[in-house]
Design an enzyme around this catalytic site. Structure first.
Site, mmCIF file in Angstrom:
data_model
loop_
_atom_site.group_PDB
_atom_site.id
_atom_site.type_symbol
_atom_site.label_atom_id
_atom_site.label_comp_id
_atom_site.label_asym_id
_atom_site.label_seq_id
_atom_site.Cartn_x
_atom_site.Cartn_y
_atom_site.Cartn_z
ATOM 1 N N CYS A 106 37.555 53.696 29.763
ATOM 2 C CA CYS A 106 37.482 54.610 28.620
ATOM 3 C C CYS A 106 36.050 54.680 28.102
ATOM 4 C CB CYS A 106 38.432 54.126 27.523
ATOM 5 S SG CYS A 106 38.261 55.001 25.956
ATOM 6 N N CYS B 253 35.618 53.558 24.505
ATOM 7 C CA CYS B 253 35.682 52.091 24.377
ATOM 8 C C CYS B 253 34.337 51.461 24.717
ATOM 9 C CB CYS B 253 36.771 51.533 25.286
ATOM 10 S SG CYS B 253 38.436 52.128 24.932
#
Length: 781
Positions: A78, A81
């Site tokens: 991600c 993230c």
């Protein structure tokens, strides 16, 4: 990723082969090669001061815990993230002192082994944050934070809000965060065992007081409380004597309050009591305490770091090759170029650097490196003093500070020197010093976990350094990160706590405040401070060994070592000569015996008699008696009669001196019989030198004693009876196989025979009686 892809491609290519063993081997090699990558997978490590969750520890960390936990659920693939991970790491460093009350954790939901855990907590998007209060039950799924702030300050305030919303048991380590009342302050010292109370005056919506309260959570002898006012933010100290004084800080903000309160006299970290310096001075088991200026760098620390690095740490490597050799060459080259030492030390480093650059092979021996380092004094006035003497890096105890402190200081000085010595308009290697430090730490630094942490920081951002100024600031910021991680650790010296350096007292202009009240570093001012602090012109030369004395000491030590080496060589040479001469004696003795055996028949032929012609009479002359030897002894020959021989250098095995007892007995008694006959004037004396049987002895009166000496009697004309075997005083009365036995010997043999007979008889009777009893029992109904 490219490395992973190429490995996978090679494995798939191998699987197409028909040999099944190759497939198994490829899978095994792939697992081994990928295991370090798997271990390093994820956005966080334990060194980030974040708890890494897994199915094994998730229950113990989140449920029934005495501390509240804020968890990030993320996926490594991600992008959001990845972008959020630096903020999460910074938050962990920022609230490190809150750990008894609050912990940060993270779990990688992209890992299949963690997927079930993420599913149980209802995670469907990333990144997701959930707050678990203290003493959460196993059925709890946490409080999800939607639309959470993406900065450290906002997340810190969110944690405080959640702590104050505890509906159940309050975290035992968390102090009260609400404003204090006048009654509580009046009775505070009667109900609390502390020496100081810090009162933070602030508005109700301010977080400064609550943040400072949590910052002082791990410190003893002080407590922090809020007091609500609307006019001004400030902090006052209130002691048990009811004396009130205002806390002097650079700025009225959380960072400055926390730092000032943690440095107050008597305030110590829990479990880290301070030993008074006066006690250190009185303790004879420790080194003498050296007074020093905490705002200066000492050359003694730098030279001590060089000595320990080059003579102690490197000595653990017998040989240095490959990447290690490259790292060593870069390290020495940087020292030779930028070390701001005394002329003798700089000359020694340049000599070693020149020798290393001349080595064209792929491997060197440390012993050769050490010889070059120590022998520089023989060729010129170049020497690196031996021994360590910490001054600015000395610790309150021997296991504190020392080499790690001096090593950091050394490279701070080198980065600043590289900046100062750079010529404007020319090409400069911006990260030359940093890369040398990285290589040395990776290859040689003794603390391997420290080396791993430094390498992770280098991989993170060292490649982004593009200027010499950036190199100075990069090392400073990473040193502060390490200080933050190790603050409160067992390696921290209570007298020299690990802080974010430089302190507000040391460099007030380096510290500033954002509009939000957050602390920030003015990097321009920090760079100016670092260039001044680590400048070669400001390094103090106190406690240094005199250059002349160091040169004399080094020369004397090398001379003594050479003399000892020569003495060892002389002893070895003498021992070798002894070993070479020892085998030369045996061939000479053998040749001497052969010559004697050849001479004896010649003498007998000349005289026509079985004995030497020189023995004309039967008696034993005094001279003959003096030169007489027993027949079993080797004949001795004067040293002057030995013929010079050329003997080979081949060593012979030492031969054992084995005595033939039968031959000894025969020769002994034969010699006694001959001496008795000679004394009686009947026979002529002759020495028995050979093992062969004695020839018939001829007597003057026509009588002859035969070779059979076992006969008991012989008539010798005059009626004299001669016993060729005279009875010894021990009165041996039995002979078997030419070996005599005394009465005591025979008596012992008979006694042992009788005892063994009685023993056998007793055993026979015992077993016979036992069999009869057994038969009687079996016959009973």
């Amino acid at each position: 990723m490219a490395r992973r892809s190429s490995c996978a491609t090679s494995c798939y290519a191998t699987k197409t082969k028909s040999n099944p063993f190759n497939s198994v081997l490829c899978v095994f090699i792939s697992f081994i090669s990928l295991s370090p990558l798997i271990a390093e997978a994820g956005l966080y490590t334990a060194s980030d001061q974040i708890i890494i969750l897994s199915p094994k520890n998730v229950d113990s960390v989140l449920f029934n815990s005495t501390a509240a936990v804020l968890v990030e659920f993320y996926a490594t693939w991600c992008g959001h993230c990845v972008a959020f991970s630096p903020t999460w790491k910074n938050l962990a460093r920022d609230i490190k002192e809150w750990k008894p009350a609050v912990d940060l954790a993270a779990i990688d939901c992209a890992d299949e082994s963690n997927r079930k855990v993420c599913t149980n907590f209802g995670i469907t998007g990333f990144p997701s944050l959930k707050f678990f209060p203290a003493y959460s039950s196993s059925e709890s799924r946490g409080l999800e934070l939607r639309g959470f702030p993406r900065d450290v300050r906002g997340l810190r305030h969110y944690i405080i809000d959640k702590l104050e919303m505890h509906n159940e048991a309050w975290p035992p380590a968390c102090p009260p965060l609400e404003t204090a009342s006048e009654a509580e302050i009046d009775n505070f010292f009667q109900t609390n065992n502390v020496k100081l109370l810090a009162l933070v005056f602030e508005s109700e919506d301010s977080y400064v007081g609550r943040e400072v309260t949590l910052d002082l959570l791990q410190y003893e002898n002080i407590a922090v409380r809020r007091f609500g006012v609307t006019d001004f933010p400030s902090c006052y100290l209130y002691n048990s004597s009811r004396h009130i004084s205002r806390l002097k800080v650079l700025n009225e903000a959380r960072t400055f309050y926390s730092y000032a309160l943690q440095r107050l006299p008597g305030v110590v970290r829990t479990g880290k009591p301070q030993i008074p310096i006066t006690d250190l001075l009185k303790n004879s088991t420790l080194q003498e305490w050296r007074q020093f200026n905490k705002t200066s760098v000492y050359m003694s620390d730098l030279e001590s770091a060089l000595h320990y690095s080059l003579r102690v740490e490197l000595s653990g490597h017998i040989s240095i090759s490959g990447n290690d050799l490259t790292a060593l060459k870069k390290y020495i080259n940087v020292l030779a170029k930028y070390f701001p030492g005394r002329p003798s030390v700089k000359s020694a480093l340049k000599t070693v650097d020149s020798w290393l650059q001349q080595q064209k092979g792929t491997e060197i021996k440390y012993s050769n490196f050490r010889d070059v380092l120590d022998n520089t004094v023989q060729t010129s006035d170049a020497v690196l003093p031996e021994g360590v003497q910490w001054v600015g890096c000395q610790g309150s105890q021997s296991h504190y500070r020392g080499y790690p402190c001096a090593f950091w200081t050394l490279f701070h000085v080198l980065t600043v020197q590289a900046k100062e010595m750079a010529i404007p308009g020319t090409f400069n290697m911006h990260s030359e010093v940093l890369q040398a430090m990285r290589g040395y730490v990776s290859s040689f630094f003794g603390c391997r976990p420290c080396a791993t942490h430094f390498e992770s920081m280098a991989q993170e951002s060292m490649d982004h350094v593009t200027t010499l100024s950036a190199a100075v600031l990069w090392l400073w910021s990473r040193h502060n990160r390490v200080n933050n991680r190790l603050a409160g650790d067992l390696s921290e010296d209570p007298h020299f706590p690990k802080i974010q350096w430089p302190s507000p007292e040391l460099c007030p202009s380096c510290h500033g405040l954002k509009k939000t009240g957050e602390h920030h570093w003015d990097q321009g001012e920090v760079l100016t401070f670092l260039r001044n602090y680590f400048s070669s012109t400001h390094i103090l030369m106190d406690y240094l060994q005199d250059e002349t004395q160091a040169l004399i000491h080094q020369r004397n030590r090398l001379t003594a070592a050479q003399m000892e080496k020569e003495a060892g060589r002389g002893a070895e040479r003498r021992a070798r000569e002894v070993l070479d001469n020892r085998p030369a004696e045996e061939p000479q003795e053998e040749e001497q015996q052969e010559e004697e055996e050849e001479e004896e028949p010649a003498m007998e032929e000349q005289t026509g008699e079985p004995y030497p012609a020189g023995l004309e009479r039967m008696g034993v002359a005094a001279a003959d008696k003096a030169n007489y030897q027993e027949p079993w002894e080797k004949p001795q020959r004067p040293q002057s009669q030995r013929k010079p021989k050329i003997v080979g250098m081949k060593l012979r095995e030492p031969q054992e001196n084995i005595v033939d007892l039968d031959l000894f007995v025969n020769q002994h008694y034969k010699a006694k019989a001959l001496r008795a006959a000679a004394m009686s004037g009947v026979v002529r004396q002759r020495s028995l030198k050979k093992k062969e049987d004695v020839e018939d002895l001829q007597f003057e009166g026509g009588w002859r004693v035969k070779r059979d000496l076992g006969s008991q009697e012989e008539n010798l004309g005059a009626g004299v009876r001669i016993e060729p075997y005279p009875r010894p005083h021990s009165k041996r009365w039995m002979s078997l196989l030419s070996v005599g036995f005394s009465r005591l010997d025979v008596s012992l043999c008979v006694l042992l025979y009788l005892l063994s007979t009685l023993c056998l008889l007793a055993m026979y009777l015992y077993f016979k009686l036992r069999i009869k009893l057994r038969r009687a029992k079996l016959s009973l109904p």
